[in-house]
Scaffold this motif. Structure first.
Motif, PDB file in Angstrom:
ATOM      1  N   GLU A 300      14.509  -9.377 -25.199  1.00 17.25           N
ATOM      2  CA  GLU A 300      14.471  -9.568 -26.434  1.00 17.25           C
ATOM      3  C   GLU A 300      13.007  -9.076 -27.026  1.00 17.25           C
ATOM      4  OE1 GLU A 300      16.667 -13.997 -26.381  1.00 17.25           O
ATOM      5  OE2 GLU A 300      14.418 -13.937 -25.845  1.00 17.25           O
ATOM      6  N   THR A 301      12.864  -8.639 -28.043  1.00 19.73           N
ATOM      7  CA  THR A 301      11.823  -7.767 -28.666  1.00 19.73           C
ATOM      8  C   THR A 301      11.225  -8.609 -29.877  1.00 19.73           C
ATOM      9  OG1 THR A 301      13.003  -6.330 -29.974  1.00 19.73           O
ATOM     10  CG2 THR A 301      12.630  -5.676 -27.557  1.00 19.73           C
ATOM     11  N   GLY A 302       9.883  -8.319 -30.093  1.00 16.27           N
ATOM     12  CA  GLY A 302       9.549  -8.714 -31.175  1.00 16.27           C
ATOM     13  C   GLY A 302       8.151  -7.933 -31.659  1.00 16.27           C
ATOM     14  N   GLY A 303       7.820  -8.115 -32.795  1.00 15.06           N
ATOM     15  CA  GLY A 303       6.704  -7.333 -33.358  1.00 15.06           C
ATOM     16  C   GLY A 303       5.761  -7.790 -34.794  1.00 15.06           C
ATOM     17  N   PHE A 304       4.720  -7.788 -34.850  1.00 11.28           N
ATOM     18  CA  PHE A 304       3.993  -8.545 -35.851  1.00 11.28           C
ATOM     19  C   PHE A 304       2.640  -7.988 -36.108  1.00 11.28           C
ATOM     20  CE2 PHE A 304       1.939 -12.090 -38.405  1.00 11.28           C
ATOM     21  CZ  PHE A 304       2.882 -12.421 -39.454  1.00 11.28           C
ATOM     22  N   CYS A 305       2.122  -7.760 -37.377  1.00 10.24           N
ATOM     23  CA  CYS A 305       0.782  -7.211 -37.661  1.00 10.24           C
ATOM     24  C   CYS A 305       0.095  -8.011 -38.693  1.00 10.24           C
ATOM     25  CB  CYS A 305       1.149  -5.599 -38.240  1.00 10.24           C
ATOM     26  SG  CYS A 305       2.221  -5.498 -39.687  1.00 10.24           S
ATOM     27  N   LEU A 306      -1.205  -7.627 -38.884  1.00  9.51           N
ATOM     28  CA  LEU A 306      -1.999  -8.608 -39.840  1.00  9.51           C
ATOM     29  C   LEU A 306      -1.393  -8.079 -41.515  1.00  9.51           C
ATOM     30  CD1 LEU A 306      -4.256 -10.132 -40.265  1.00  9.51           C
ATOM     31  CD2 LEU A 306      -5.928  -8.431 -40.215  1.00  9.51           C
ATOM     32  N   GLN A 307      -1.425  -6.892 -41.537  1.00 12.86           N
ATOM     33  CA  GLN A 307      -1.010  -6.601 -42.983  1.00 12.86           C
ATOM     34  C   GLN A 307      -0.096  -5.383 -43.090  1.00 12.86           C
ATOM     35  OE1 GLN A 307      -4.200  -4.634 -45.494  1.00 12.86           O
ATOM     36  NE2 GLN A 307      -5.330  -4.994 -43.420  1.00 12.86           N
ATOM     37  N   LYS A 308       0.680  -5.265 -44.133  1.00 15.50           N
ATOM     38  CA  LYS A 308       1.698  -4.238 -44.305  1.00 15.50           C
ATOM     39  C   LYS A 308       1.519  -2.705 -43.780  1.00 15.50           C
ATOM     40  CE  LYS A 308       5.381  -2.699 -47.611  1.00 15.50           C
ATOM     41  NZ  LYS A 308       5.608  -2.726 -49.021  1.00 15.50           N
ATOM     42  N   GLY A 309       2.373  -2.054 -43.059  1.00 11.51           N
ATOM     43  CA  GLY A 309       2.137  -0.797 -42.682  1.00 11.51           C
ATOM     44  C   GLY A 309       2.268  -0.229 -41.219  1.00 11.51           C
ATOM     45  N   PHE A 310       2.547  -1.599 -40.496  1.00 15.56           N
ATOM     46  CA  PHE A 310       2.753  -1.287 -39.019  1.00 15.56           C
ATOM     47  C   PHE A 310       4.345  -1.210 -38.944  1.00 15.56           C
ATOM     48  CE2 PHE A 310       3.733  -3.552 -34.913  1.00 15.56           C
ATOM     49  CZ  PHE A 310       3.279  -2.433 -34.132  1.00 15.56           C
ATOM     50  N   ASN A 311       4.880  -0.360 -38.037  1.00 16.47           N
ATOM     51  CA  ASN A 311       6.198  -0.385 -37.247  1.00 16.47           C
ATOM     52  C   ASN A 311       6.436  -0.134 -36.094  1.00 16.47           C
ATOM     53  OD1 ASN A 311       5.784   2.599 -37.472  1.00 16.47           O
ATOM     54  ND2 ASN A 311       6.629   2.662 -39.503  1.00 16.47           N
ATOM     55  N   TYR A 312       7.280  -0.249 -35.481  1.00 13.86           N
ATOM     56  CA  TYR A 312       7.659  -0.055 -33.980  1.00 13.86           C
ATOM     57  C   TYR A 312       9.093   0.413 -33.732  1.00 13.86           C
ATOM     58  CZ  TYR A 312       9.318  -4.837 -34.284  1.00 13.86           C
ATOM     59  OH  TYR A 312       9.906  -6.101 -34.379  1.00 13.86           O
ATOM     60  N   ALA A 313       9.200   0.828 -32.680  1.00 14.77           N
ATOM     61  CA  ALA A 313      10.579   1.611 -32.525  1.00 14.77           C
ATOM     62  C   ALA A 313      11.017   1.098 -31.126  1.00 14.77           C
ATOM     63  CB  ALA A 313      10.437   2.908 -32.157  1.00 14.77           C
ATOM     64  N   VAL A 314      12.678   0.689 -31.386  1.00 15.25           N
ATOM     65  CA  VAL A 314      13.511   0.062 -30.131  1.00 15.25           C
ATOM     66  C   VAL A 314      14.238   0.818 -29.626  1.00 15.25           C
ATOM     67  CG1 VAL A 314      14.382  -1.988 -29.276  1.00 15.25           C
ATOM     68  CG2 VAL A 314      12.613  -2.274 -30.929  1.00 15.25           C
ATOM     69  N   GLN A 315      14.529   1.129 -28.450  1.00 15.85           N
ATOM     70  CA  GLN A 315      15.794   1.970 -27.900  1.00 15.85           C
ATOM     71  C   GLN A 315      16.501   1.042 -26.680  1.00 15.85           C
ATOM     72  OE1 GLN A 315      15.716   5.966 -27.886  1.00 15.85           O
ATOM     73  NE2 GLN A 315      17.800   6.338 -26.799  1.00 15.85           N
ATOM     74  N   ASP A 316      17.700   0.809 -26.956  1.00 17.67           N
ATOM     75  CA  ASP A 316      18.458   0.273 -25.712  1.00 17.67           C
ATOM     76  C   ASP A 316      19.958   0.612 -25.723  1.00 17.67           C
ATOM     77  OD1 ASP A 316      19.958  -0.839 -27.935  1.00 17.67           O
ATOM     78  OD2 ASP A 316      18.941  -3.002 -27.534  1.00 17.67           O
ATOM     79  N   GLN A 317      20.878   0.164 -25.147  1.00 17.66           N
ATOM     80  CA  GLN A 317      22.214   0.820 -24.947  1.00 17.66           C
ATOM     81  C   GLN A 317      22.789   0.801 -26.416  1.00 17.66           C
ATOM     82  OE1 GLN A 317      24.364  -0.313 -21.074  1.00 17.66           O
ATOM     83  NE2 GLN A 317      22.976  -1.808 -21.132  1.00 17.66           N
ATOM     84  N   SER A 318      22.472  -0.043 -27.261  1.00 15.24           N
ATOM     85  CA  SER A 318      23.110  -0.044 -28.666  1.00 15.24           C
ATOM     86  C   SER A 318      22.651   1.267 -29.655  1.00 15.24           C
ATOM     87  CB  SER A 318      22.961  -1.311 -29.353  1.00 15.24           C
ATOM     88  OG  SER A 318      21.767  -1.497 -29.546  1.00 15.24           O
ATOM     89  N   GLY A 319      21.446   1.782 -29.071  1.00 17.31           N
ATOM     90  CA  GLY A 319      20.859   2.820 -29.861  1.00 17.31           C
ATOM     91  C   GLY A 319      19.519   2.680 -30.148  1.00 17.31           C
ATOM     92  N   SER A 320      18.801   3.512 -31.131  1.00 18.81           N
ATOM     93  CA  SER A 320      17.580   3.463 -31.494  1.00 18.81           C
ATOM     94  C   SER A 320      17.267   3.076 -33.016  1.00 18.81           C
ATOM     95  CB  SER A 320      16.922   5.248 -31.232  1.00 18.81           C
ATOM     96  OG  SER A 320      15.513   4.827 -31.562  1.00 18.81           O
ATOM     97  N   LYS A 321      16.159   2.334 -33.214  1.00 18.74           N
ATOM     98  CA  LYS A 321      15.843   1.944 -34.617  1.00 18.74           C
ATOM     99  C   LYS A 321      14.377   1.794 -34.643  1.00 18.74           C
ATOM    100  CE  LYS A 321      17.061  -2.777 -32.857  1.00 18.74           C
ATOM    101  NZ  LYS A 321      18.037  -3.844 -33.027  1.00 18.74           N
TER     102      LYS A 321
END
Length: 329
Positions: A300-321
């Motif tokens: 299971e994954t998660g991500g959080f930031c202080l203010q708008k603008g951050f993003n992160y990438a996840v890849q598993d057997q279902s694909g990349s996002k």
């Protein structure tokens, strides 16, 4: 009579089976459902993490180790001169020197780190060499450079013409005011879980643009920029390293997961604690960006930031996002 003998015989066999292996019958007829783990999986910071994840996931999908996957994944970004906040082509410090920081950690808590390293293209691989070939966990500056040369790494000028031009333009005012999500977009952190369920992580950066020479942020510091606990999960950070160091941010995220929080909730709690300290020191949080990503042993994954603008990438057997980070303010 024949049926009675047959019944007694079958009963005796069943009883003997249970005595010899009392859990066998239960296991066959009353097996409990087990949660399917989401593995292999890789998660990394920022949009350049999408391509880095592809490199890492190719290794993971072939049964490779998570340690090899994260090293190779972040090297893609270190090698790209167009990425101006990591590795070759990174923005220099105020003296015009490109100094690099990196750390790596595996499932057995083996760690390696380099800080303020100059003229070596791949600090993450030097960090791994520190981990595997020295009795130490961190080498810095000239010592890290000399060690890299001894391990076969080649000296190379990391200041590209584009970065040099920007630096000379900055010198006209020499005003140090990092811009959130641009100059603070300064790290690739990657964590992965392989088919064996083992976790590893890597974190590498050229640090804040036009920083004081010798400045080191959170990225090469285990427990700040990166932390891995193979029983619980892993986390990595990006943004203004000074704020992450104050809370031992990634160690905090992992410990919150140990207490039962999801990766998402753990990242959110860590950012809230940082914001509280920022406000206590009467600093403007709008001048700061912090982001965490986390991965637990269930995939299971998660991500959080202080203010708008951050993003992160996840890849598993279902694909990349690519996932826009939720934010606090």
């Amino acid at each position: 009579m024949s049926n009675r003998r047959k019944f007694l015989k079958n009963s005796a066999i069943a009883s003997t089976t249970l005595l010899l292996n009392p859990f066998d019958l239960f296991a066959k007829n009353n097996s409990l459902p087990t949660k399917k783990l989401n593995q292999p999986i890789v998660i990394s910071t920022w949009d350049f993490g999408v391509e880095a994840n592809k490199v890492a996931f190719e290794i993971l999908s072939k049964g490779g180790k998570s340690l090899d996957a994260v090293e190779k994944g972040v090297r893609l970004v270190e090698d790209d001169p167009n990425e101006r906040s990591v590795g070759f082509g990174g923005r220099p410090d105020r003296d015009g020197k490109v100094t690099l920081d990196a750390c790596i950690m595996d499932e057995n808590a083996n760690i390696g780190s380099v800080a303020c390293l100059e003229n070596i293209k791949n600090p993450i691989s030097v960090a791994r060499a520190v981990m595997e070939k020295t009795p130490h966990v961190m080498l810095v500056s000239e010592g890290a450079f000399q060690f890299a040369l001894s391990q076969g790494f080649k000296k190379q000028n990391l200041l590209t013409p584009e970065s040099e031009k920007e630096w000379k333009e900055w010198l006209k005012t020499s005003q140090y005011k990092p811009i959130v999500n641009i100059e603070n977009h300064d790290t690739i952190g990657m964590i992965a879980m392989d088919k064996n369920g083992d976790l590893s992580g890597a974190c590498t950066t050229s640090g804040m643009a036009y920083k004081m020479h010798g400045r080191v942020g959170d990225s090469p510091i285990i427990g700040a920029g990166l932390f891995v606990d193979n029983e619980i999960g892993a986390a990595t950070a990006t943004g203004q390293g000074e704020e992450v160091i104050r809370t031992c941010g990634t160690h905090l995220v992992v410990e919150l997961m140990r207490q039962g929080k999801s990766p998402q909730d753990a990242c959110e709690e860590a950012v809230k604690r940082i914001l509280k300290l920022v406000l206590n020191r009467k600093k403007n949080p709008k001048d700061i960006q912090i982001g965490f990503i986390a991965l637990n042993k269930n995939g299971e994954t998660g991500g959080f930031c202080l203010q708008k603008g951050f993003n992160y990438a996840v890849q598993d057997q279902s694909g990349s996002k690519l996932i826009p980070g939720k934010f606090l303010i």
